[in-house]
Design an enzyme around this catalytic site. Structure first.
Site, PDB file in Angstrom:
ATOM      1  NE  ARG A 100      -2.540  -2.623   2.824  1.00  0.00           N
ATOM      2  CZ  ARG A 100      -2.841  -2.931   4.084  1.00  0.00           C
ATOM      3  NH1 ARG A 100      -3.474  -2.057   4.835  1.00  0.00           N
ATOM      4  NH2 ARG A 100      -2.504  -4.096   4.586  1.00  0.00           N
TER       5      ARG A 100
ATOM      6  CD  GLU B 264      -2.862  -5.269  14.258  1.00  0.00           C
ATOM      7  OE1 GLU B 264      -2.749  -4.737  13.149  1.00  0.00           O
ATOM      8  OE2 GLU B 264      -3.816  -5.046  15.025  1.00  0.00           O
TER       9      GLU B 264
HETATM   10  O1  LIG Z   1       3.246  -1.436  11.778  1.00  0.00           O
HETATM   11  P1  LIG Z   1       3.169  -2.882  11.413  1.00  0.00           P
HETATM   12  O2  LIG Z   1       2.635  -3.749  12.510  1.00  0.00           O
HETATM   13  O3  LIG Z   1       4.457  -3.408  10.912  1.00  0.00           O
HETATM   14  O4  LIG Z   1       2.087  -3.052  10.261  1.00  0.00           O
HETATM   15  C1  LIG Z   1       1.912  -2.126   9.209  1.00  0.00           C
HETATM   16  C2  LIG Z   1       1.973  -2.795   7.868  1.00  0.00           C
HETATM   17  O5  LIG Z   1       0.917  -3.759   7.741  1.00  0.00           O
HETATM   18  C3  LIG Z   1       0.244  -3.551   6.500  1.00  0.00           C
HETATM   19  O6  LIG Z   1       0.834  -4.215   5.459  1.00  0.00           O
HETATM   20  P2  LIG Z   1       0.779  -5.799   5.286  1.00  0.00           P
HETATM   21  O7  LIG Z   1       2.001  -6.387   5.905  1.00  0.00           O
HETATM   22  O8  LIG Z   1      -0.534  -6.291   5.753  1.00  0.00           O
HETATM   23  O9  LIG Z   1       0.988  -5.994   3.730  1.00  0.00           O
HETATM   24  P3  LIG Z   1       0.204  -5.505   2.412  1.00  0.00           P
HETATM   25  O10 LIG Z   1       0.347  -3.990   2.329  1.00  0.00           O
HETATM   26  O11 LIG Z   1       0.977  -6.202   1.345  1.00  0.00           O
HETATM   27  O12 LIG Z   1      -1.224  -5.926   2.525  1.00  0.00           O
HETATM   28  C4  LIG Z   1       0.374  -2.061   6.289  1.00  0.00           C
HETATM   29  O13 LIG Z   1       0.173  -1.711   4.924  1.00  0.00           O
HETATM   30  C5  LIG Z   1       1.772  -1.780   6.754  1.00  0.00           C
HETATM   31  O14 LIG Z   1       2.738  -1.983   5.735  1.00  0.00           O
HETATM   32  N1  LIG Z   2      -5.577  -2.970  11.508  1.00  0.00           N
HETATM   33  C1  LIG Z   2      -4.982  -2.922  10.317  1.00  0.00           C
HETATM   34  N2  LIG Z   2      -5.640  -2.446   9.235  1.00  0.00           N
HETATM   35  C2  LIG Z   2      -5.023  -2.393   8.022  1.00  0.00           C
HETATM   36  N3  LIG Z   2      -3.774  -2.792   7.811  1.00  0.00           N
HETATM   37  C3  LIG Z   2      -3.100  -3.265   8.865  1.00  0.00           C
HETATM   38  N4  LIG Z   2      -1.823  -3.703   8.965  1.00  0.00           N
HETATM   39  C4  LIG Z   2      -1.629  -4.075  10.258  1.00  0.00           C
HETATM   40  N5  LIG Z   2      -2.715  -3.867  10.988  1.00  0.00           N
HETATM   41  C5  LIG Z   2      -3.647  -3.350  10.149  1.00  0.00           C
END
Ligand SMILES: O=P(O)(O)OC[C@H]1O[C@H](OP(=O)(O)OP(=O)(O)O)[C@H](O)[C@@H]1O
Ligand SMILES: Nc1ncnc2[nH]cnc12
Length: 184
Positions: free
Chosen positions: A71, A108
């Site tokens: 994202r 998370e």
């Molecule tokens: O602060 P944190 O606990 O590290 O989490 C934040 C990350 O989690 C989500 O990405 P995700 O890893 O779900 O991947 P995606 O964007 O590919 O869906 C979000 O877009 C951040 O990159």
């Molecule tokens: N609560 C949340 N919503 C969207 N993206 C996430 N990445 C980690 N936690 C998330």
């Protein structure tokens, strides 16, 4: 949070916050998922989001915007273009074809790893790290480690959304974090 010079919240923030859909129990029970795809469906909210970041970083000597897969690839490139910086994608494992450096991190809901091409960032670069959201802060931490290992100075991290209860900000070793909205 994005505030004007007088400390008042920017009038664009409310529309941005309202455009983000919250999906309970996705991708697993207990997670309140902050869905930015609904923000992208609202051109005014999307433009205001990019504009707020551009207004903060233009003229601040940022030479590289590093966007985190997936994202951060949505918000990073328009910011990079507008401020005249190069865009460097920080990707999930085995996606980049060249030589890479890697950083593992805890999420998370699971663990993951980020990779960056060797040579994309030079010593002396001033980097801004962009993502949609900070939860535990592990992802931003891994991103900053990659950039610093390559010799860049990380100026700031910028996210659209913060989940303050997870205290991710505390994991950033004092590096400034700029966010537009807090999770609902
Ligand atoms: O602060 P944190 O606990 O590290 O989490 C934040 C990350 O989690 C989500 O990405 P995700 O890893 O779900 O991947 P995606 O964007 O590919 O869906 C979000 O877009 C951040 O990159
Ligand atoms: N609560 C949340 N919503 C969207 N993206 C996430 N990445 C980690 N936690 C998330």
């Amino acid at each position: 949070m994005a505030c004007g010079k007088d400390g008042e919240q920017d009038s664009r923030i409310g529309g941005i916050a309202a455009s983000i859909r919250v999906v309970p129990d996705f991708p697993k029970k207990g997670i309140m998922f902050q869905d930015i795809t609904t923000l992208l469906l609202d051109p005014k909210a999307f433009k205001n989001t990019v504009d707020l970041f551009v207004e903060r970083y233009i003229g601040k000597d940022v030479s590289v915007v590093a966007g985190i897969e997936a994202r951060g690839f949505i918000f990073g490139p328009p910011i990079a273009l507008a401020i005249g910086a190069k865009f460097v994608p920080l990707r999930k494992p085995r996606k980049l074809p060249g030589e890479v450096i890697s950083e593992k991190y805890v999420l998370e809901y699971g663990t993951d790893c980020l990779e960056m091409h060797v040579g994309a960032v030079q010593p002396g670069d001033h980097a801004l790290v962009v993502d949609d959201l900070i939860a535990t802060g592990g992802t931003l931490c891994a991103a900053m480690n990659l950039l610093e290992r390559a010799g860049a100075e990380v100026v700031e991290c910028a996210c659209v959304i913060e989940l303050p209860e997870l205290k991710g900000r505390e994991k950033l070793n004092g590096k400034p974090l700029y966010v537009l909205v807090e999770s609902r």
